[in-house]
Design a protein around this motif. Structure first.
Motif, PDB file in Angstrom:
ATOM      1  N   GLU A   1       0.835  -1.209   0.000  1.00  0.00           N
ATOM      2  CA  GLU A   1       0.000   0.000   0.000  1.00  0.00           C
ATOM      3  C   GLU A   1       0.868   1.257   0.000  1.00  0.00           C
ATOM      4  OE1 GLU A   1      -2.496  -0.399   3.444  1.00  0.00           O
ATOM      5  OE2 GLU A   1      -3.764  -1.925   2.502  1.00  0.00           O
TER       6      GLU A   1
ATOM      7  N   ASP B   1       2.258   1.972  -3.461  1.00  0.00           N
ATOM      8  CA  ASP B   1       1.241   2.629  -4.291  1.00  0.00           C
ATOM      9  C   ASP B   1       1.051   4.084  -3.876  1.00  0.00           C
ATOM     10  OD1 ASP B   1       0.851   0.263  -5.655  1.00  0.00           O
ATOM     11  OD2 ASP B   1      -0.949  -0.295  -4.519  1.00  0.00           O
TER      12      ASP B   1
ATOM     13  N   ARG C   1       4.036   6.247  -4.927  1.00  0.00           N
ATOM     14  CA  ARG C   1       4.032   6.471  -6.378  1.00  0.00           C
ATOM     15  C   ARG C   1       3.040   7.582  -6.729  1.00  0.00           C
ATOM     16  NH1 ARG C   1       4.466   1.698  -7.443  1.00  0.00           N
ATOM     17  NH2 ARG C   1       2.282   1.088  -7.431  1.00  0.00           N
ATOM     18  N   ARG C   2       1.844   7.548  -6.126  1.00  0.00           N
ATOM     19  CA  ARG C   2       0.852   8.613  -6.380  1.00  0.00           C
ATOM     20  C   ARG C   2       1.333   9.950  -5.833  1.00  0.00           C
ATOM     21  NH1 ARG C   2      -2.415   4.647  -4.398  1.00  0.00           N
ATOM     22  NH2 ARG C   2      -2.798   5.824  -2.484  1.00  0.00           N
TER      23      ARG C   2
END
Length: 167
Positions: free
Chosen positions: A140, A143, A146-147
């Motif tokens: 998580e 992710d 990365r965002r």
């Protein structure tokens, strides 16, 4: 220590690695909570004391990060005198305040044992909002990072697994 893969294909983490993920997870929660008050659009709706509540919550969150950082330092072999020096406190005071954060006996063992201990002080303000395993949390966080690192979808030099790649 080599660990078999977890259900999601990521390797099973040991205690030291789970602690590092716990630090990262806490930092993410602090970042998101702090960012929630950057905009001034809702200031006119603030009740007396709302800013104090916000500041107190942010302080509590950062103290939990500090406890997790002490845990990480101890697992990395940092001696208490060095920790005391960095905190600008006496060693006895540091041991009294942070002694429970010394989880060295779990460093090489399964990460889930450390994760269960850290979960008791989950920083996520939403009940049940903390990942059930350190491996899930690491995925998580990969992710999320990365965002966060690509807010305008511009390519960056961030690796695909910026959090879990070097555990």
């Amino acid at each position: 220590m080599s660990h078999p893969p977890h259900d999601d294909g990521h390797p099973t983490l040991d205690g030291r690695q789970a602690t590092r993920v716990g630090v990262s997870a806490g930092l993410r929660e602090v970042a998101e909570f702090a960012a929630s008050r950057v905009a001034t659009t809702s200031d006119e709706h603030a009740a007396p004391g709302d800013w104090i509540d916000y500041g107190r919550r942010l302080r509590n969150m950062t103290m939990e990060i500090l406890f997790r950082c002490v845990t990480m330092e101890r697992m990395n072999g940092t001696p208490w005198p060095v920790i005391a020096d960095r905190l600008r406190m006496g060693e006895e005071e540091v041991r009294h305040q942070f002694g429970h954060a010394d989880l060295c006996e779990h460093a090489a063992g399964p990460g889930q044992a450390v994760w269960d201990i850290l979960g008791k002080t989950c920083i996520n303000p939403i009940p049940g909002g903390c990942a059930p395993t350190p491996e899930t949390a690491a995925a998580e966080l990969d992710d999320w990072y990365r965002r966060w690192n690509q807010p305008d979808d511009h390519p960056t030099d961030a690796p695909e697994r910026a959090v879990s790649a070097h555990l």
